[in-house]
Scaffold this motif. Structure first.
Motif, PDB file in Angstrom:
ATOM      1  N   PHE A  76       0.824  -1.214   0.000  1.00 14.08           N
ATOM      2  CA  PHE A  76       0.000   0.000   0.000  1.00 14.08           C
ATOM      3  C   PHE A  76       0.852   1.255   0.000  1.00 14.08           C
ATOM      4  CE2 PHE A  76      -2.011   3.262   2.804  1.00 14.08           C
ATOM      5  CZ  PHE A  76      -3.037   3.652   1.948  1.00 14.08           C
ATOM      6  N   LYS A  77       1.773   1.342   0.944  1.00 14.19           N
ATOM      7  CA  LYS A  77       2.548   2.579   1.056  1.00 14.19           C
ATOM      8  C   LYS A  77       3.502   2.771  -0.114  1.00 14.19           C
ATOM      9  CE  LYS A  77       6.188   1.098   4.339  1.00 14.19           C
ATOM     10  NZ  LYS A  77       7.387   1.800   3.847  1.00 14.19           N
ATOM     11  N   GLU A  78       4.012   1.668  -0.665  1.00 15.20           N
ATOM     12  CA  GLU A  78       4.900   1.796  -1.822  1.00 15.20           C
ATOM     13  C   GLU A  78       4.115   2.199  -3.074  1.00 15.20           C
ATOM     14  OE1 GLU A  78       8.173   1.869  -1.831  1.00 15.20           O
ATOM     15  OE2 GLU A  78       8.079   1.591   0.336  1.00 15.20           O
ATOM     16  N   ALA A  79       2.878   1.728  -3.166  1.00 17.42           N
ATOM     17  CA  ALA A  79       2.031   2.129  -4.293  1.00 17.42           C
ATOM     18  C   ALA A  79       1.694   3.618  -4.200  1.00 17.42           C
ATOM     19  CB  ALA A  79       0.751   1.291  -4.304  1.00 17.42           C
ATOM     20  N   VAL A  80       1.346   4.083  -3.009  1.00 18.97           N
ATOM     21  CA  VAL A  80       1.073   5.514  -2.810  1.00 18.97           C
ATOM     22  C   VAL A  80       2.324   6.340  -3.120  1.00 18.97           C
ATOM     23  CG1 VAL A  80       0.504   7.292  -1.106  1.00 18.97           C
ATOM     24  CG2 VAL A  80      -0.761   5.129  -1.119  1.00 18.97           C
ATOM     25  N   ALA A  81       3.472   5.855  -2.649  1.00 20.43           N
ATOM     26  CA  ALA A  81       4.731   6.576  -2.879  1.00 20.43           C
ATOM     27  C   ALA A  81       5.045   6.685  -4.371  1.00 20.43           C
ATOM     28  CB  ALA A  81       5.880   5.871  -2.156  1.00 20.43           C
ATOM     29  N   PHE A  82       4.796   5.614  -5.091  1.00 17.49           N
ATOM     30  CA  PHE A  82       5.086   5.643  -6.539  1.00 17.49           C
ATOM     31  C   PHE A  82       4.192   6.658  -7.237  1.00 17.49           C
ATOM     32  CE2 PHE A  82       4.751   4.332 -10.950  1.00 17.49           C
ATOM     33  CZ  PHE A  82       6.078   4.136 -11.289  1.00 17.49           C
ATOM     34  N   LYS A  83       2.926   6.709  -6.831  1.00 17.64           N
ATOM     35  CA  LYS A  83       2.002   7.674  -7.434  1.00 17.64           C
ATOM     36  C   LYS A  83       2.389   9.098  -7.057  1.00 17.64           C
ATOM     37  CE  LYS A  83      -1.559   9.344  -9.520  1.00 17.64           C
ATOM     38  NZ  LYS A  83      -1.065  10.730  -9.418  1.00 17.64           N
ATOM     39  N   LYS A  98       9.187  11.470  -0.564  1.00 13.91           N
ATOM     40  CA  LYS A  98       8.641  10.264  -1.177  1.00 13.91           C
ATOM     41  C   LYS A  98       7.116  10.258  -1.188  1.00 13.91           C
ATOM     42  CE  LYS A  98       8.871   5.207  -0.609  1.00 13.91           C
ATOM     43  NZ  LYS A  98       9.468   4.119   0.198  1.00 13.91           N
ATOM     44  N   TYR A  99       6.515  10.781  -0.116  1.00 14.84           N
ATOM     45  CA  TYR A  99       5.059  10.770   0.011  1.00 14.84           C
ATOM     46  C   TYR A  99       4.429  12.143  -0.193  1.00 14.84           C
ATOM     47  CZ  TYR A  99       6.125   6.200   1.955  1.00 14.84           C
ATOM     48  OH  TYR A  99       6.608   4.921   2.128  1.00 14.84           O
ATOM     49  N   GLN A 100       5.244  13.128  -0.565  1.00  8.76           N
ATOM     50  CA  GLN A 100       4.783  14.472  -0.902  1.00  8.76           C
ATOM     51  C   GLN A 100       3.950  15.106   0.219  1.00  8.76           C
ATOM     52  OE1 GLN A 100       5.485  16.214  -4.399  1.00  8.76           O
ATOM     53  NE2 GLN A 100       7.091  15.098  -3.323  1.00  8.76           N
ATOM     54  N   PHE A 101       4.606  15.360   1.327  1.00  7.41           N
ATOM     55  CA  PHE A 101       3.961  15.990   2.473  1.00  7.41           C
ATOM     56  C   PHE A 101       4.019  17.512   2.374  1.00  7.41           C
ATOM     57  CE2 PHE A 101       4.443  11.891   4.627  1.00  7.41           C
ATOM     58  CZ  PHE A 101       3.253  11.836   5.337  1.00  7.41           C
ATOM     59  N   PHE A 112       4.803   8.872   7.225  1.00  6.22           N
ATOM     60  CA  PHE A 112       3.678   8.242   6.534  1.00  6.22           C
ATOM     61  C   PHE A 112       2.858   7.406   7.510  1.00  6.22           C
ATOM     62  CE2 PHE A 112       1.554   4.914   4.150  1.00  6.22           C
ATOM     63  CZ  PHE A 112       0.957   5.636   3.125  1.00  6.22           C
ATOM     64  N   GLU A 113       3.540   6.641   8.348  1.00  8.23           N
ATOM     65  CA  GLU A 113       2.852   5.801   9.335  1.00  8.23           C
ATOM     66  C   GLU A 113       2.036   6.649  10.309  1.00  8.23           C
ATOM     67  OE1 GLU A 113       5.745   3.362  11.280  1.00  8.23           O
ATOM     68  OE2 GLU A 113       6.594   2.635   9.392  1.00  8.23           O
ATOM     69  N   ALA A 114       2.647   7.708  10.820  1.00  7.38           N
ATOM     70  CA  ALA A 114       1.965   8.565  11.794  1.00  7.38           C
ATOM     71  C   ALA A 114       0.758   9.251  11.166  1.00  7.38           C
ATOM     72  CB  ALA A 114       2.939   9.613  12.340  1.00  7.38           C
ATOM     73  N   ASN A 115       0.913   9.746   9.965  1.00  2.00           N
ATOM     74  CA  ASN A 115      -0.189  10.434   9.299  1.00  2.00           C
ATOM     75  C   ASN A 115      -1.339   9.469   9.002  1.00  2.00           C
ATOM     76  OD1 ASN A 115      -1.227  12.910   8.042  1.00  2.00           O
ATOM     77  ND2 ASN A 115      -1.049  11.769   6.125  1.00  2.00           N
ATOM     78  N   ALA A 116      -1.009   8.269   8.582  1.00  2.00           N
ATOM     79  CA  ALA A 116      -2.039   7.264   8.311  1.00  2.00           C
ATOM     80  C   ALA A 116      -2.776   6.898   9.596  1.00  2.00           C
ATOM     81  CB  ALA A 116      -1.413   6.026   7.676  1.00  2.00           C
TER      82      ALA A 116
END
Length: 214
Positions: free
Chosen positions: A70-77, A94-97, A124-128
């Motif tokens: 999941f997180k790698e797919a979001v990161a790629f997008k 990587k996750y565009q924060f 990413f973990e904390a935000n999720a």
């Protein structure tokens, strides 16, 4: 017979040396090119608009249906997995924060964040976790329903919250999809709901006070 064997051994050795020499040169060129790509630590990254009906983009590499996938797919997008990228609107990593979101999860130095891949993963973990707590009731009510032709899943909700913020996702779900959202590049909540549906994100624990710590 011995002389022929010696000559043959010498010939094999020479050919092997030449072959290794060419291989090493090729590998050196590859490493050189890779090094050049990796030295760009703050390049601009432009995301193309993702209108649901007309935009066609490269498929996201499949890394499984787990939280990691999941997180790698979001990161790629978001950034094609680049930790050191800053987009044209100032979103980081990587996750565009955005800076405001980073502050909510305890990060106040954007440059240090950009240079710290481990911190980005924790962010990413904390935000999720925080988004899951905010949307916990909507997750219970909405998962399994169909909104605007898309089956709602927990991973789709969390991905959309990463894009638009939990408030926008809450409005979208509670209005039955009538109150939509699109970012500056045209990416919609509906698109992320569909794009990231079906991942197992049960390992993400809802936490209102989640902070990124390394």
């Amino acid at each position: 017979m011995v002389k022929k064997a010696i000559k043959f051994s010498i010939l094999v050795a020479v050919l092997t040396f030449i072959s290794l020499g060419f291989t090493s040169k090729k590998e050196a060129n590859v490493l050189k090119n890779t090094s050049k790509k990796n030295t760009k630590s703050s390049e601009l990254f432009t995301v193309n608009p993702t209108d649901d009906s007309s935009f066609q983009e490269a498929p996201i590499p499949f890394t499984g249906q787990s939280y990691l996938g999941f997180k790698e797919a979001v990161a790629f997008k978001e950034s094609q997995g680049n930790y050191f990228v800053v987009n044209t609107l100032g979103y980081l990593g990587k996750y565009q924060f955005g800076k405001a979101t980073l502050e909510m999860i305890g990060i106040y130095n954007p440059q240090a964040f950009l240079n710290n891949p481990k911190l980005q993963e924790k962010a990413f973990e904390a935000n999720a976790s925080r988004n899951k707590w905010i949307l916990r009731k909507d997750i219970q009510r909405s998962v399994g329903k169909q909104i605007n032709g898309v089956i709602v899943t927990e991973s789709g909700i969390l991905a959309a919250a990463h894009l638009a913020g939990p408030g926008s996702v809450k409005k979208y779900l509670r209005s039955g999809g009538k109150q939509g959202f699109s970012d500056a590049y045209g990416t919609t909540v509906k698109y992320y709901m569909k794009r990231f549906a079906g991942y197992d994100v049960s390992s993400i624990k809802a936490n209102r006070k989640a902070k990124a710590r390394v």
